[in-house]
Design a protein around this motif. Sequence first.
Motif: not given
Length: 357
Positions: A17, A19, A58, A80, A96, A98
């Motif tokens: 991820g 951010y 990250t 997440h 979030v 996937s």
Amino acid sequence: MAHPPLVREMVLITIRGIYRRHITREKLTQPDLEGFNWTQLGNDDWREERLNGEKVKTFRRRMAVYPDRAGSLTIGAFAHQLTLTDEKDDWFEHAVLSEPVTLEVAPAPDAGTWWFPVRDLKISDQWSNSPDQLKPGEGVLRVVRIEALGVTPEMLPPMPELTSPSAMIFPHPEKRFVELSPNGPQSFAFWRWTIRPSNDTSTIVEPLSFDYFDTANRVVRSVTISAQRVAYGDVVPDALAATPDATPNPARLPGWGLAVLASVVGLLGTIYGCSGRQWHGLKALQRFGPLDPLARQLRRAARRGQIQEVRRSAIAMLERDGPSDRRAKLLRHLDTAVFSPARDTCPLVPFARSFLA
């Protein structure tokens, strides 16, 4: 993937991820992973990086999954769960997700043996000492080390049975453990046996072999650990192999010349002894009867039930006094009684009495 994975073959996945906002709290929730076994390869990795000149955070998690059946299997969405901060410094929740990933898994070949797909395999065969140069009554420890990349410890083949036409083989419990790396789990197994020739010369330990599937090159390979000769040293077998009841050479009396020479040597020895110097022949007398220190150690260790001390004293007497077929057989019988999995007693005192008879 360039090739469809096979059943129980490792598939590496990375959850990543990026951010741009301040994260107060976070928690990654993974799907059920139905149809897969899995292991996480280390801790989650958080870093600050720059992307197109912008400073970002990250997140990275590395996992290995193993499909346990053939067909179409789906890796569900990872969620997440984040707690973020807005412009007014207020917290708010945000998730979030996937994208799910579907894999087409091929069945494992039906070879009738242990299915062992592995990315990299290393094997070593080690011995505690030279297996073909053993001392009388001595055993040797053999350790086969397996190092496999891409499997978990329970996926390694079971410890095989080591066979020999005439050796005593005592297997030890195997040991397994795993180390995690970004390239997958690195599993280790140690197969151990103690081996002794059951006769007075030598024996052969049969080879070991098993198959594995090389997932990097997509081929089945075979591993064979060659046969090994286990034997006593070069001098010992001839002496131990002598027939106990062989006809001895007839005794011959020395002539008069040798008798006179013996008398002179005896007189000189007496004069030398009376001169106040130590007579080293007394050390030779210590090998007999109650004067023998090794015999006293053997009896004392037997009474106390100290198996290692009994064997150490017995082997020391064999090395000092020379090979003895009778004593070597007694030592083999002791090892069989002591190290056999079905043993219930340790006959140390009777062994010591017979060994010193």
